[in-house]
Design a protein around this motif. Structure first.
Motif, short mmCIF file in Angstrom:
data_model
loop_
_atom_site.label_atom_id
_atom_site.label_comp_id
_atom_site.label_asym_id
_atom_site.label_seq_id
_atom_site.Cartn_x
_atom_site.Cartn_y
_atom_site.Cartn_z
N ILE A 20 0.88 -1.36 0.01
CA ILE A 20 -0.25 -0.15 -0.05
C ILE A 20 0.90 1.14 0.01
O ILE A 20 0.61 2.18 -0.67
CB ILE A 20 -1.20 0.03 1.06
N ARG A 21 2.01 1.19 0.71
CA ARG A 21 2.77 2.41 1.13
C ARG A 21 3.49 2.63 -0.51
O ARG A 21 3.59 3.69 -0.92
CB ARG A 21 4.14 2.34 2.14
N CYS B 201 2.26 2.07 -3.47
CA CYS B 201 1.10 2.55 -4.38
C CYS B 201 1.00 3.99 -3.89
O CYS B 201 0.79 4.89 -4.68
CB CYS B 201 -0.12 1.69 -3.92
N LYS B 202 1.08 4.36 -2.60
CA LYS B 202 1.18 5.58 -2.19
C LYS B 202 2.33 6.43 -2.47
O LYS B 202 2.36 7.92 -2.17
CB LYS B 202 0.54 5.91 -0.77
N SER C 151 5.09 5.74 -11.19
CA SER C 151 3.80 4.97 -11.03
C SER C 151 3.01 4.96 -12.19
O SER C 151 2.24 3.86 -12.45
CB SER C 151 2.94 5.81 -10.11
N PRO D 46 -5.08 1.51 -3.52
CA PRO D 46 -5.06 2.85 -3.96
C PRO D 46 -4.44 2.76 -5.19
O PRO D 46 -3.67 2.20 -5.42
CB PRO D 46 -4.22 3.59 -2.62
N LYS E 4 0.75 6.08 -7.25
CA LYS E 4 1.04 7.72 -7.56
C LYS E 4 2.62 7.85 -6.92
O LYS E 4 3.16 7.16 -6.42
CB LYS E 4 0.27 8.60 -6.45
N THR F 73 5.25 10.46 -5.05
CA THR F 73 5.42 11.43 -4.08
C THR F 73 5.98 12.64 -4.30
O THR F 73 7.17 12.37 -5.11
CB THR F 73 6.04 10.82 -2.63
N LEU G 115 4.05 9.03 4.50
CA LEU G 115 3.37 7.75 4.00
C LEU G 115 2.55 6.83 4.95
O LEU G 115 2.33 5.95 4.66
CB LEU G 115 4.25 7.12 3.14
N ILE H 215 -0.34 5.40 7.02
CA ILE H 215 -1.62 5.11 6.61
C ILE H 215 -2.46 4.60 7.76
O ILE H 215 -1.72 3.88 8.53
CB ILE H 215 -1.74 4.35 5.33
#
Length: 164
Positions: free
Chosen positions: A22-23, A25-26, A50, A128, A131, A133, A155, A157
């Protein structure tokens, strides 16, 4: 490229679990504990973008690496890659590596049993949108040397809000 440059596996300092996926993806990306020439930084950032459509294709990467190799092998003076490598070497001689993990570069790390460095299918629901950063891809701060906790803090969450 991360393992070759740093002699460390990517994400060696965090558990390889759902939270890491997830991190990523973020916008979480690996950081270096050493100065890396900007031409190499630029290529790494392109490879980790990304958006898969903006990443370089293997043939382009091969062409770039061959060009750099030829410039270094032929010892052609004042080529940009040589200048940047010399600059990075000078900076790295003066870097304090006390907070960095260690390998033959003087960096070390402890592997965890849950860390897996092979491709595998991860079955997530409601992941998610990937993206980049801003701090990693900002052209004005075009470096990827670790800033300790700056990435991890930005990051964090709330896992309870995710449908995993």
């Amino acid at each position: 490229m991360y393992e070759v440059i740093s002699e460390l596996p990517p994400y060696h300092d965090v558990s390889h679990d759902h939270n890491l996926a997830i991190r990523i993806c973020k916008g979480l990306r690996p950081r270096f504990y050493i100065k890396v020439p900007q031409l190499i930084v630029h290529l790494i950032k392109r490879c980790l973008d990304s958006n898969p459509l903006t990443r370089p294709e293997a043939e382009e990467i091969k062409k770039i690496l061959n060009q750099w190799s030829n410039e270094l092998f032929n010892k052609l003076k004042n080529h940009e890659i040589q200048i940047q490598i010399r600059e990075a070497e000078n900076i790295n001689k003066n870097l304090a590596v006390s907070s960095a993990p260690s390998t033959s570069l003087g960096l070390s790390y402890k592997s965890r049993s849950e860390d897996i460095y092979t491709s595998r299918l991860l079955n997530f629901n409601n992941l998610p949108e990937p993206k980049n950063t801003v701090d990693y891809y900002d052209n004005q701060n075009d470096d990827i040397i670790s800033m300790e906790s700056s990435v991890s803090l930005s990051l964090q969450i709330d896992i309870s809000q995710l449908n995993i």
